[in-house]
Write a protein that holds these residues in place. Structure first.
Motif, PDB file in Angstrom:
ATOM      1  N   TRP A  66      34.214   7.251  46.032  1.00  0.00           N
ATOM      2  CA  TRP A  66      35.248   6.331  45.581  1.00  0.00           C
ATOM      3  C   TRP A  66      36.642   6.725  46.041  1.00  0.00           C
ATOM      4  O   TRP A  66      37.529   5.871  46.109  1.00  0.00           O
ATOM      5  CB  TRP A  66      35.197   6.117  44.072  1.00  0.00           C
ATOM      6  CG  TRP A  66      34.374   4.896  43.800  1.00  0.00           C
ATOM      7  CD1 TRP A  66      33.107   4.850  43.366  1.00  0.00           C
ATOM      8  CD2 TRP A  66      34.781   3.552  44.053  1.00  0.00           C
ATOM      9  NE1 TRP A  66      32.662   3.562  43.321  1.00  0.00           N
ATOM     10  CE2 TRP A  66      33.678   2.728  43.735  1.00  0.00           C
ATOM     11  CE3 TRP A  66      35.938   2.946  44.525  1.00  0.00           C
ATOM     12  CZ2 TRP A  66      33.708   1.352  43.863  1.00  0.00           C
ATOM     13  CZ3 TRP A  66      35.976   1.569  44.648  1.00  0.00           C
ATOM     14  CH2 TRP A  66      34.868   0.782  44.323  1.00  0.00           C
ATOM     15  N   ALA A  72      51.330  -5.581  40.854  1.00  0.00           N
ATOM     16  CA  ALA A  72      50.030  -5.128  41.348  1.00  0.00           C
ATOM     17  C   ALA A  72      49.597  -3.860  40.621  1.00  0.00           C
ATOM     18  O   ALA A  72      48.436  -3.740  40.195  1.00  0.00           O
ATOM     19  CB  ALA A  72      50.104  -4.876  42.859  1.00  0.00           C
ATOM     20  N   GLY A 101      46.315  -3.558  38.303  1.00  0.00           N
ATOM     21  CA  GLY A 101      45.296  -2.570  38.628  1.00  0.00           C
ATOM     22  C   GLY A 101      45.050  -1.638  37.455  1.00  0.00           C
ATOM     23  O   GLY A 101      43.899  -1.405  37.055  1.00  0.00           O
ATOM     24  N   GLY A 145      38.324   3.025  40.527  1.00  0.00           N
ATOM     25  CA  GLY A 145      38.047   2.300  41.778  1.00  0.00           C
ATOM     26  C   GLY A 145      38.334   0.814  41.617  1.00  0.00           C
ATOM     27  O   GLY A 145      38.989   0.189  42.464  1.00  0.00           O
ATOM     28  N   ILE A 146      37.861   0.241  40.508  1.00  0.00           N
ATOM     29  CA  ILE A 146      38.113  -1.189  40.264  1.00  0.00           C
ATOM     30  C   ILE A 146      39.618  -1.435  40.189  1.00  0.00           C
ATOM     31  O   ILE A 146      40.147  -2.394  40.767  1.00  0.00           O
ATOM     32  CB  ILE A 146      37.417  -1.641  38.956  1.00  0.00           C
ATOM     33  CG1 ILE A 146      35.910  -1.619  39.135  1.00  0.00           C
ATOM     34  CG2 ILE A 146      37.870  -3.035  38.555  1.00  0.00           C
ATOM     35  CD1 ILE A 146      35.125  -1.937  37.879  1.00  0.00           C
ATOM     36  N   GLY A 147      40.317  -0.508  39.492  1.00  0.00           N
ATOM     37  CA  GLY A 147      41.766  -0.655  39.368  1.00  0.00           C
ATOM     38  C   GLY A 147      42.439  -0.666  40.736  1.00  0.00           C
ATOM     39  O   GLY A 147      43.308  -1.503  40.999  1.00  0.00           O
ATOM     40  N   LEU A 148      42.007   0.235  41.614  1.00  0.00           N
ATOM     41  CA  LEU A 148      42.618   0.281  42.952  1.00  0.00           C
ATOM     42  C   LEU A 148      42.344  -1.004  43.725  1.00  0.00           C
ATOM     43  O   LEU A 148      43.239  -1.542  44.398  1.00  0.00           O
ATOM     44  CB  LEU A 148      42.070   1.479  43.731  1.00  0.00           C
ATOM     45  CG  LEU A 148      42.710   2.824  43.370  1.00  0.00           C
ATOM     46  CD1 LEU A 148      41.965   3.959  44.046  1.00  0.00           C
ATOM     47  CD2 LEU A 148      44.172   2.835  43.811  1.00  0.00           C
ATOM     48  N   LEU A 149      41.107  -1.486  43.626  1.00  0.00           N
ATOM     49  CA  LEU A 149      40.769  -2.721  44.336  1.00  0.00           C
ATOM     50  C   LEU A 149      41.616  -3.883  43.808  1.00  0.00           C
ATOM     51  O   LEU A 149      42.158  -4.688  44.584  1.00  0.00           O
ATOM     52  CB  LEU A 149      39.287  -3.046  44.157  1.00  0.00           C
ATOM     53  CG  LEU A 149      38.299  -2.197  44.960  1.00  0.00           C
ATOM     54  CD1 LEU A 149      36.876  -2.466  44.507  1.00  0.00           C
ATOM     55  CD2 LEU A 149      38.428  -2.495  46.448  1.00  0.00           C
ATOM     56  N   VAL A 150      41.743  -3.951  42.481  1.00  0.00           N
ATOM     57  CA  VAL A 150      42.526  -5.053  41.899  1.00  0.00           C
ATOM     58  C   VAL A 150      43.986  -4.937  42.314  1.00  0.00           C
ATOM     59  O   VAL A 150      44.617  -5.919  42.735  1.00  0.00           O
ATOM     60  CB  VAL A 150      42.410  -5.062  40.364  1.00  0.00           C
ATOM     61  CG1 VAL A 150      43.417  -6.023  39.750  1.00  0.00           C
ATOM     62  CG2 VAL A 150      41.019  -5.444  39.946  1.00  0.00           C
ATOM     63  N   GLY A 151      44.526  -3.702  42.213  1.00  0.00           N
ATOM     64  CA  GLY A 151      45.927  -3.520  42.589  1.00  0.00           C
ATOM     65  C   GLY A 151      46.179  -3.953  44.023  1.00  0.00           C
ATOM     66  O   GLY A 151      47.107  -4.734  44.302  1.00  0.00           O
TER      67      GLY A 151
END
Lengths: 975, 114
Positions: free
Chosen positions: A616, A708, A712, B8-14
């Motif tokens: 990741w 953003a 996130g 990881g989800i947070g990074l993708l969303v950001g």
């Protein structure tokens, strides 16, 4: 039970006829008329045959369960009153069909006319015989819609469009009010069944919500029946073909309002609110309509206003609240329908044969069409209320009722005077109609030489006028029993004793009638000169038009306010809109957490798998990198995005989702190829040129960055909290336990997709098919931007290399580009197909299935395009992706429909295992056929999208060729 | 593991949210693709994270629902992946067509005034 089923037939016949009529060829005027007439006369006969069952207050019911969980049934209910209306609808309907056969020109698109006409008839029929108020409201709205279509039948004509739109707006709004009113009534009573509602009169009248319910229902009824102040749509609806006017404005559409008032009369009437609201509307309509009718120059306009006035008369009668007045109202509904239908038809004949409806031009027609003239005279005498005609009887009853003191208020005291004056006006416009059109000097410069119409066109009028006469002369023995049945159905125990005889002695009503006659004739004589030449419309009030006020309101609401709202709150720029959406989503997501004061546990680092974490880290870098590079380095961004996709795919594998991983991997491939194909057509972006470094630009970027980061962080927080919360009870257990016993597959995900939730999947593949077709359609008209047409840089370099070498021809390098991979890709084709088949067949039991197999197959085709180029492939292989899509959809749909044949709901699956030689035991569930549909559709959609983009390169070759010839042309001139 | 995936989800969303607010259509396409990864992972993770419990049942033994991962989010995500591809394609084509018609790849179809 047979009788009850006949009720269903009454509704089904016209609608089926409508569907059939729509399919007949455009010039089939006779076939259309035979079909419509035949169906209508059958419906008429069916209705007539029901009379014995309803004669003495009997009721025929037919109930079909519709939404039993909400207590809603599709109930049909015919009693004497509904029967009377059914007879009018089908009887006059038949006559109008006969008339329309001769009225409509062969050039008109008749299938549309008869189709709408029959549908309207069905809607009207449904309205009168529905036994559930909700069902009634639905049919009510259907009549509005079909009347819109009928009024706007000649849609090339602006007046017809405006008239239709106005009628729809007003009656449609009324219909919505009615629906709300009905829902309130249902709330009070606890049921929408008409029987229950009719039995709870006291409950409704004493309820706090009575007034709002009454107001809303009156909105519905008064708009439909064109009562003041909503009357103005009706004259505008005269732009319709005359058969439509004759039908809508005599027996049906406008009668729906008064029908409803009478239907709910036992429940709603008798209160002061009812009397004042209904009475005021009715009486003002009665007077205004009759007064305006005098000053119309258009024959149909005169009849339209007279219709308004007569509806006002009926409404006034219903407002009085006395049973005798209700009898008169019901009687007048019937009488008005007969004489007004015949008058409209007569006006249509005059228009048809003389070419105009303008009363200033028409004159002395009696010498040209004596029979029509006689018929029209009798009918307008009925309209004026001349003795020995049916109009006289109900008008006498009306006069008698106005004399009774019902409430002792001022309004009540005025009624007899208003009635007499309106009666006088009615005489004036009736006399005017006859005298202007049929008498006087011979007409000059008419568009056509007038003559009698074809015989069968006149027959409907003859029949109706005959009815007027018979009913007028011997009412008791002709119409008596039928009227009685209708009256008993409405009034029940309150049915009064009434007499239908023509002569009641020399009494007050007769005096009023005489006064009205004398006054009316004098008024006509006084106004005659003025009317012969005056402008169309009422003096002094010409400019005060309800229509204009209505249009003003519409313009204000739908244009001015809308414009203002748009300029105040709207933007055409995408970025602020997206920013707002994201911001609102963030606030909505954060709000409950903040409000509840939720404090999560501190996440512990224990239990972190280093390998997974490392994966990741890569994933995160890919995501950030893609975001960073997307502006100037598109290819890099694409590669990084693919990296994030692969990490997602690994995550699926890691957490026990092999199906997802497989699909994600395959989709990743096609997405990458897709975007690669698209990159070619985007404009170049040079870093040095357009880097916005202004302070505003920087501030914007900071704000976006903040948003953003917040989003996130918020999503990370929510995901973490959710994942660490214990797993609640869910429906998953059911799927796991029943996948094999009921779905016959061991791969639960696939069983859910093709079996348990097959209908969702069906919807999803439909979406996929639509998207693919949209892409195809968008690209069909696509022209690449001028600067993208040139040969790509790489090919230019390769060509330049060929140019330098003497041993190479130009284009050789381009041709040999990636030769070895190409050969391998071509060889891989059968292998890919086999892989797709393998994935497909194992899908029910092991990871795989239609989606994955479909994409794998599409990749197979795609590789051929990559290896050999578009032309090479299409010379050798015809793929026809649209057929694949169509086949897939039909396959899935027919598999679903197939279960109907065995009496199961849509998409019920059946399965068993069969032995296939060499392959072994294969599950042959019908779900497999459904999955085949999914497979085929996915192949078709994916290939269609990719090919559509790939074909743009061929376009650009062509565009280049055209450019080249253009560039050469001037040179040729020099040569 | 939960922490890793949620970050990881947070990074993708950001990254996705940053990109969809950018002015160039290509950035928005990439942003939407990243967002769709994030959303798919998010929905998928609703079934909780477990290793080696794929929802493929063995017919020879009786089914114990607790021995498998929740199949419902997986079924939801599976179609979402394919639909996600379709919408990416649609958006890409819309941007190509818009570029052909307007001559710019700005999301508003015209370059902003400076």
């Amino acid at each position: 039970m047979t009788e009850a089923n006949l009720l269903l037939l009454l509704i089904l016949l016209p609608f089926m006829g409508s569907a059939l009529a729509a399919m007949l060829p455009g010039n089939a005027r006779n076939a259309e008329a035979w079909l419509s007439g035949g169906l209508t006369i059958v419906a008429f006969a069916v209705t007539a045959s029901l009379f014995p069952s309803i004669a003495d207050g009997g009721v025929v019911r037919r109930q079909v369960e519709w939404l039993p969980e909400f207590g809603l049934n599709f109930t049909l209910r015919m009693d004497g009153f509904a029967w009377m209306f059914s007879m009018l609808i089908t009887g006059i309907g038949f006559l109008v069909v006969l008339y329309a056969r001769y009225y409509m020109s062969p050039k008109d698109p008749v299938p549309r006319f008869f189709s709408f006409f029959l549908a309207f008839m069905g809607a009207m029929q449904g309205m009168v015989i529905s036994g559930n108020l909700i069902v009634m409201a639905i049919f009510w709205e259907l009549t509005s819609i079909f009347s819109f279509l009928l009024i706007g039948y000649w849609h090339h004509n602006a007046a017809a469009r405006d008239g239709a739109r106005m009628a729809l707006t007003i009656t449609g709004v009324g219909g919505l009010c009615l629906l709300v009113g009905i829902i309130i009534i249902g709330h009070i009573v606890g049921s929408y069944e008409l029987d229950d509602v009719l039995a709870s009169g006291n409950l409704i009248r004493d309820h706090d919500l009575y007034t709002p319910a009454l107001l809303l229902i009156l909105m519905g009824a008064l708009t439909k029946s064109a009562q003041f102040p909503f009357h103005f749509w009706l004259p505008n609806a005269m732009a319709a073909p005359t058969p439509v006017s004759a039908y809508l404005h005599s027996a049906t559409m406008v009668k729906a309002g008064v029908f409803l008032l009478a239907r709910l009369w036992p429940v709603l009437s008798g209160t002061d609110e009812w009397f004042f609201l209904v009475g005021l509307a009715g009486m003002s309509t009665l007077l205004i309509g009759a007064f305006f009718a005098i000053f119309q120059q258009d024959l149909k306009g005169l009849l339209a206003y007279s219709t308004i006035s007569h509806l006002g008369l009926i409404t006034t009668l219903l407002s009085l609240g006395s049973p005798l007045a209700a009898v008169a109202a019901i009687f007048h509904m019937m009488n008005h329908a007969t004489f007004k239908a015949s008058l409209f038809m007569a006006a249509g004949i005059i228009d048809h044969e003389a070419g105009t409806r303008d009363m200033r031009k028409l004159s002395g027609l009696i010498t040209f069409m004596p029979i029509t003239a006689t018929l029209a005279m009798v009918a307008s005498a009925a309209m004026a209320g001349v003795p020995l005609l049916n109009g006289f009887l109900s008008k006498e009853m009306f006069f008698a009722e106005t004399l009774e003191q019902h409430h002792g208020s001022m309004l009540d005291g005025l009624t007899p005077y208003a009635a007499t004056i309106a009666g006088a006006f009615a005489v004036t416009y009736s006399v005017r109609f006859i005298h202007t059109v049929f008498f006087g000097p011979k007409p000059v410069d008419l568009p056509r030489e007038p003559h009698e119409p074809p015989h069968w066109m006149r027959v409907p009028i003859e029949v109706l006028v005959l009815v007027c006469l018979i009913v007028g002369i011997v009412p008791g023995i002709t119409v008596g029993p039928y009227l009685h049945a209708a009256v008993v159905a409405v009034l029940g125990d309150r049915t009064p004793t009434y007499s239908l005889s023509v002569w009641h002695g020399f009494n007050m009503p007769l005096v009023m009638s005489l006064l009205a006659f004398v006054g009316g004739i004098f008024l006509y004589l006084a106004l005659r000169r003025y009317l012969a030449t005056c402008e169309d419309g009422t003096p002094f009030l010409r400019n005060l038009k309800g229509q204009r006020i209505f249009e003003r309101i519409l313009v204000t609401i739908s244009w001015r306010w809308a414009r203002w709202m748009e300029s105040a709150f709207g933007t055409r720029r995408l970025q602020p809109q997206l920013r707002l959406v994201v911001f609102l989503a963030l606030v909505a997501g954060a709000w409950p957490v903040v409000r509840a004061g939720y404090v999560p546990e501190t996440p512990s680092l224990a239990g972190i798998d280093p390998v997974f974490a490392a994966i990741w880290v890569v994933g995160g870098i890919c995501a950030l990198g893609a975001a960073y590079k997307a502006k100037y380095h598109r290819l890099a961004a694409l590669v990084l995005m693919g990296g994030a996709g692969i990490v997602t795919c690994i995550t699926f594998v890691w957490f026990s989702a092999p199906d997802l991983a497989l699909t994600q991997l395959l989709v990743e491939i096609v997405t990458t190829v897709l975007i690669l194909l698209g990159l070619r057509w985007l404009p170049k972006r040079i870093e040095q040129v357009d880097n916005a470094t202004t302070s505003i630009g920087r501030m914007r970027r900071h704000r976006d960055f903040g948003l953003a980061v917040a989003c996130g962080a918020g999503m990370a927080f929510v995901s973490y909290v959710m994942m660490t919360t214990p797993w609640p009870e869910s429906i998953s257990e059911y799927f796991l336990l029943n996948a094999y016993p009921e779905g016959g597959g061991t791969n639960v995900v696939n069983v859910i997709l093709v079996d348990f939730r097959g209908f969702d999947t069906f919807g999803e593949i439909v979406v996929l098919g639509i998207v693919a077709l949209t892409v195809f359609a968008l690209l069909r008209r696509f022209r690449p931007a001028a600067e993208s047409i040139g040969v790509p840089e790489q090919q230019r370099i390769q060509d330049a290399y060929d140019d330098d070498r003497s041993d190479r021809e130009v284009g050789e390098t381009v041709r040999d580009y990636l030769t070895i991979p190409s050969v391998i890709m071509q060889w891989m084709f059968p292998v890919t197909i086999l892989l797709a088949a393998y994935l497909f067949l194992r899908g029910h039991d092991l990871p795989g299935g239609g989606f994955a197999a479909g994409i794998a197959m599409a990749i197979g085709f795609l590789l051929q395009y990559l290896a050999g180029g578009t032309r090479w492939v299409e010379d050798r292989l015809r793929i026809l992706p649209v057929r694949w899509i169509g086949f897939g959809l039909l396959m899935a749909a027919f598999t679903g429909i197939g279960s109907w044949l065995f009496g199961f709901p849509f998409l019920t699956s059946y399965f068993q295992y069969t032995e296939i030689p060499f392959i072994g035991k294969v599950p042959t569930a019908t779900a497999l056929l459904f999955d085949l549909g999914v497979f085929s559709l996915v192949v078709g959609a994916t290939v269609l999208i990719l090919i559509a983009i790939a074909h743009q390169s061929i376009r650009s070759h062509r565009a280049r060729a055209i450019e080249a010839t253009k560039a050469e042309e001037p040179e040729e001139e020099f040569v | 593991m939960e922490l890793t995936l949620s970050l990881g989800i947070g990074l993708l969303v950001g990254s996705g949210v940053w990109l969809i607010q950018r002015p160039r259509t290509y950035q928005v396409v990439i942003g939407l693709a990243l967002l769709s990864y994030a959303v798919n992972l998010f929905i998928f993770s609703m079934g909780r994270l477990t290793n080696r419990l794929a929802p493929v049942i063995d017919t020879s033994v009786e089914v114990d629902p607790s021995a498998f991962v929740d199949p419902v989010p997986q079924a939801l995500v599976l179609t979402a992946i394919v639909i996600g591809f379709a919408t990416t394609a649609l958006f890409l084509v819309v941007l190509l067509a818009a570029r052909g018609l307007t001559g710019t790849d700005h999301v508003d179809g015209r370059e902003p005034e400076r």
